[in-house]
Design a protein around this motif. Structure first.
Motif, PDB file in Angstrom:
ATOM      1  N   ASN A   6      23.248  75.886  84.118  1.00 27.82           N
ATOM      2  CA  ASN A   6      23.225  75.620  82.684  1.00 27.82           C
ATOM      3  C   ASN A   6      24.628  75.327  82.163  1.00 27.82           C
ATOM      4  O   ASN A   6      25.623  75.844  82.692  1.00 27.82           O
ATOM      5  CB  ASN A   6      22.649  76.818  81.922  1.00 27.82           C
ATOM      6  N   ARG A   7      24.713  74.486  81.142  1.00 31.84           N
ATOM      7  CA  ARG A   7      25.995  74.179  80.523  1.00 31.84           C
ATOM      8  C   ARG A   7      25.880  74.333  79.010  1.00 31.84           C
ATOM      9  O   ARG A   7      24.787  74.332  78.457  1.00 31.84           O
ATOM     10  CB  ARG A   7      26.450  72.764  80.875  1.00 31.84           C
ATOM     11  N   SER A   8      27.015  74.453  78.361  1.00 33.47           N
ATOM     12  CA  SER A   8      27.017  74.636  76.912  1.00 33.47           C
ATOM     13  C   SER A   8      26.610  73.336  76.217  1.00 33.47           C
ATOM     14  O   SER A   8      26.840  72.241  76.717  1.00 33.47           O
ATOM     15  CB  SER A   8      28.408  75.070  76.436  1.00 33.47           C
ATOM     16  N   ILE A   9      26.012  73.501  75.037  1.00 34.76           N
ATOM     17  CA  ILE A   9      25.583  72.358  74.238  1.00 34.76           C
ATOM     18  C   ILE A   9      26.068  72.565  72.812  1.00 34.76           C
ATOM     19  O   ILE A   9      25.946  73.657  72.255  1.00 34.76           O
ATOM     20  CB  ILE A   9      24.041  72.216  74.241  1.00 34.76           C
ATOM     21  N   SER A  10      26.621  71.501  72.227  1.00 40.45           N
ATOM     22  CA  SER A  10      27.075  71.576  70.839  1.00 40.45           C
ATOM     23  C   SER A  10      26.456  70.442  70.037  1.00 40.45           C
ATOM     24  O   SER A  10      26.053  69.421  70.587  1.00 40.45           O
ATOM     25  CB  SER A  10      28.611  71.488  70.759  1.00 40.45           C
ATOM     26  N   VAL A  11      26.386  70.631  68.726  1.00 42.62           N
ATOM     27  CA  VAL A  11      25.835  69.614  67.837  1.00 42.62           C
ATOM     28  C   VAL A  11      26.919  68.576  67.532  1.00 42.62           C
ATOM     29  O   VAL A  11      28.033  68.935  67.153  1.00 42.62           O
ATOM     30  CB  VAL A  11      25.342  70.243  66.521  1.00 42.62           C
ATOM     31  N   PRO A  12      26.629  67.273  67.711  1.00 45.90           N
ATOM     32  CA  PRO A  12      27.626  66.244  67.387  1.00 45.90           C
ATOM     33  C   PRO A  12      27.998  66.289  65.904  1.00 45.90           C
ATOM     34  O   PRO A  12      27.163  66.535  65.045  1.00 45.90           O
ATOM     35  CB  PRO A  12      26.910  64.929  67.729  1.00 45.90           C
ATOM     36  N   VAL A  13      29.264  66.049  65.627  1.00 52.24           N
ATOM     37  CA  VAL A  13      29.770  66.052  64.253  1.00 52.24           C
ATOM     38  C   VAL A  13      30.232  64.642  63.904  1.00 52.24           C
ATOM     39  O   VAL A  13      31.072  64.067  64.615  1.00 52.24           O
ATOM     40  CB  VAL A  13      30.940  67.044  64.091  1.00 52.24           C
ATOM     41  N   THR A  14      29.687  64.072  62.835  1.00 55.98           N
ATOM     42  CA  THR A  14      30.065  62.726  62.401  1.00 55.98           C
ATOM     43  C   THR A  14      31.410  62.776  61.689  1.00 55.98           C
ATOM     44  O   THR A  14      31.575  63.483  60.698  1.00 55.98           O
ATOM     45  CB  THR A  14      28.998  62.140  61.460  1.00 55.98           C
ATOM     46  N   LEU A  15      32.364  61.998  62.207  1.00 53.50           N
ATOM     47  CA  LEU A  15      33.700  61.971  61.628  1.00 53.50           C
ATOM     48  C   LEU A  15      33.951  60.711  60.800  1.00 53.50           C
ATOM     49  O   LEU A  15      34.732  60.740  59.845  1.00 53.50           O
ATOM     50  CB  LEU A  15      34.754  62.071  62.739  1.00 53.50           C
ATOM     51  N   ILE A  16      33.304  59.609  61.165  1.00 53.29           N
ATOM     52  CA  ILE A  16      33.399  58.364  60.392  1.00 53.29           C
ATOM     53  C   ILE A  16      32.007  57.771  60.278  1.00 53.29           C
ATOM     54  O   ILE A  16      31.281  57.677  61.268  1.00 53.29           O
ATOM     55  CB  ILE A  16      34.350  57.341  61.056  1.00 53.29           C
ATOM     56  N   SER A  17      31.637  57.357  59.080  1.00 54.89           N
ATOM     57  CA  SER A  17      30.351  56.706  58.851  1.00 54.89           C
ATOM     58  C   SER A  17      30.570  55.496  57.952  1.00 54.89           C
ATOM     59  O   SER A  17      31.086  55.632  56.852  1.00 54.89           O
ATOM     60  CB  SER A  17      29.364  57.680  58.190  1.00 54.89           C
ATOM     61  N   ASP A  18      30.235  54.305  58.459  1.00 61.52           N
ATOM     62  CA  ASP A  18      30.433  53.065  57.709  1.00 61.52           C
ATOM     63  C   ASP A  18      31.878  52.904  57.247  1.00 61.52           C
ATOM     64  O   ASP A  18      32.141  52.492  56.118  1.00 61.52           O
ATOM     65  CB  ASP A  18      29.497  52.991  56.495  1.00 61.52           C
ATOM     66  N   GLY A  19      32.811  53.229  58.117  1.00 64.21           N
ATOM     67  CA  GLY A  19      34.218  53.030  57.802  1.00 64.21           C
ATOM     68  C   GLY A  19      34.856  54.094  56.943  1.00 64.21           C
ATOM     69  O   GLY A  19      36.037  54.002  56.606  1.00 64.21           O
TER      70      GLY A  19
ATOM     71  N   ASN B 284      31.823  68.426  71.731  1.00 61.68           N
ATOM     72  CA  ASN B 284      32.754  69.172  72.579  1.00 61.68           C
ATOM     73  C   ASN B 284      32.616  68.821  74.057  1.00 61.68           C
ATOM     74  O   ASN B 284      33.599  68.810  74.798  1.00 61.68           O
ATOM     75  CB  ASN B 284      32.546  70.681  72.390  1.00 61.68           C
ATOM     76  N   GLU B 285      31.390  68.508  74.479  1.00 66.00           N
ATOM     77  CA  GLU B 285      31.154  68.264  75.907  1.00 66.00           C
ATOM     78  C   GLU B 285      31.828  66.985  76.411  1.00 66.00           C
ATOM     79  O   GLU B 285      32.329  66.950  77.537  1.00 66.00           O
ATOM     80  CB  GLU B 285      29.651  68.175  76.213  1.00 66.00           C
ATOM     81  N   ASP B 286      31.829  65.934  75.590  1.00 62.28           N
ATOM     82  CA  ASP B 286      32.359  64.660  76.080  1.00 62.28           C
ATOM     83  C   ASP B 286      33.224  63.929  75.067  1.00 62.28           C
ATOM     84  O   ASP B 286      33.398  62.712  75.160  1.00 62.28           O
ATOM     85  CB  ASP B 286      31.224  63.735  76.562  1.00 62.28           C
ATOM     86  N   GLY B 287      33.758  64.644  74.080  1.00 65.83           N
ATOM     87  CA  GLY B 287      34.749  64.055  73.199  1.00 65.83           C
ATOM     88  C   GLY B 287      34.218  63.126  72.137  1.00 65.83           C
ATOM     89  O   GLY B 287      33.126  63.322  71.600  1.00 65.83           O
ATOM     90  N   LEU B 288      35.004  62.068  71.866  1.00 68.34           N
ATOM     91  CA  LEU B 288      34.729  61.168  70.743  1.00 68.34           C
ATOM     92  C   LEU B 288      33.910  59.966  71.207  1.00 68.34           C
ATOM     93  O   LEU B 288      34.228  59.314  72.184  1.00 68.34           O
ATOM     94  CB  LEU B 288      36.037  60.691  70.115  1.00 68.34           C
ATOM     95  N   PHE B 289      32.824  59.687  70.434  1.00 68.73           N
ATOM     96  CA  PHE B 289      32.039  58.474  70.632  1.00 68.73           C
ATOM     97  C   PHE B 289      32.285  57.566  69.451  1.00 68.73           C
ATOM     98  O   PHE B 289      32.165  57.981  68.297  1.00 68.73           O
ATOM     99  CB  PHE B 289      30.556  58.808  70.735  1.00 68.73           C
ATOM    100  N   VAL B 290      32.643  56.310  69.722  1.00 68.15           N
ATOM    101  CA  VAL B 290      33.019  55.373  68.670  1.00 68.15           C
ATOM    102  C   VAL B 290      32.270  54.055  68.841  1.00 68.15           C
ATOM    103  O   VAL B 290      32.137  53.561  69.963  1.00 68.15           O
ATOM    104  CB  VAL B 290      34.538  55.085  68.664  1.00 68.15           C
ATOM    105  N   GLN B 291      31.805  53.506  67.729  1.00 67.79           N
ATOM    106  CA  GLN B 291      31.235  52.163  67.735  1.00 67.79           C
ATOM    107  C   GLN B 291      31.790  51.391  66.552  1.00 67.79           C
ATOM    108  O   GLN B 291      31.730  51.843  65.418  1.00 67.79           O
ATOM    109  CB  GLN B 291      29.708  52.205  67.669  1.00 67.79           C
ATOM    110  N   LYS B 292      32.361  50.208  66.844  1.00 66.05           N
ATOM    111  CA  LYS B 292      32.952  49.386  65.812  1.00 66.05           C
ATOM    112  C   LYS B 292      31.888  48.637  65.020  1.00 66.05           C
ATOM    113  O   LYS B 292      30.787  48.430  65.507  1.00 66.05           O
ATOM    114  CB  LYS B 292      33.943  48.399  66.433  1.00 66.05           C
TER     115      LYS B 292
END
Length: 226
Positions: A164-177, A216-224
């Motif tokens: 088993n591994r830890s799971i965290s809820v994704p946090v939105t840092l930028i939305s529509d710029g 936390n598990e895999d860092g920042l996800f970004v889509q332009k």
């Protein structure tokens, strides 16, 4: 007393007329209905309310209106079944909002869907991160159908004999710029840190970011923004 009895009769007749109409027309439940179905039920319900509150409206007129409305809906259903081109006029069409992992901003604008609403629809499907999605279709009933990326397809870790591994809820840092500072504060991060992280993804301007989320598990996800 007579007025109460009259209302009870009209309500009973109206209820059974609506139930029969729903059964005959094969209407879906309200949560699954299309906008056309929803409008139809509102109009038919208004017929019944007229019979209750308008003394000039006789119950038999209401029954006729319900039956005639049902015939119109039935005719429209036949037309849309036999003539595929007519469906675009009478029914909403599914829209591909995420294609090969990329959010289509133009499709979202056309369907009046913002990022917060899309995220809510995805959470309703137990999907909390955009990185998991290969395709997402906005259905005519307002819900989304999703095909996950192969690496995120549902499996049981016990089946693979994995720890088993830890799971965290994704946090939105930028939305529509727009940078969401309150979420940065939750993570204990600063705008300067976020900008430096964006530079690692070859992005200089946060306004060019469609969505950026941190997990936390895999860092920042970004889509332009396309």
């Amino acid at each position: 007393m007579h007025s109460f009895f009259s209302i009870a009769v009209e309500l009973s007749v109206g209820l059974f007329a609506l139930l029969i109409l729903t059964k005959v027309m094969g209407r879906a439940s309200l949560s699954e209905s299309t906008p056309f179905d929803f409008i139809s039920m509102i109009v038919v319900g208004d017929f019944v309310s007229d019979a209750i509150y308008d003394p000039e409206t006789h119950i038999f007129k209401v029954i006729f209106a319900i039956l005639f409305w049902g015939i119109l809906i039935y005719i429209i259903d036949i037309v849309t079944l036999k003539f595929h081109q007519s469906r675009g006029f009478f029914e909403s069409q599914p829209a591909l909002v995420i294609n090969k992992g990329k959010i289509d901003r133009n499709v979202m604008k056309k369907n009046r869907v913002d990022m917060n609403h899309l995220q809510m629809l995805l959470r309703d499907r137990d999907i909390f991160s955009f990185r998991e999605i290969e395709f997402a279709i906005l259905e005519s009933n307002g819900k989304v159908s999703v095909i996950r990326k192969p690496e995120y397809e549902t499996t049981k870790r016990g089946d693979l004999d994995l720890a088993n591994r830890s799971i965290s809820v994704p946090v939105t840092l930028i939305s529509d710029g727009v940078i969401i500072n309150r979420n940065l504060d939750r993570l204990g991060k600063t705008e300067q840190w976020l900008i430096s992280e964006l530079k690692k993804h070859s992005i200089e301007d946060p306004k060019k970011v469609m969505i950026a989320e941190w997990r936390n598990e895999d860092g920042l996800f970004v889509q332009k923004i396309l």
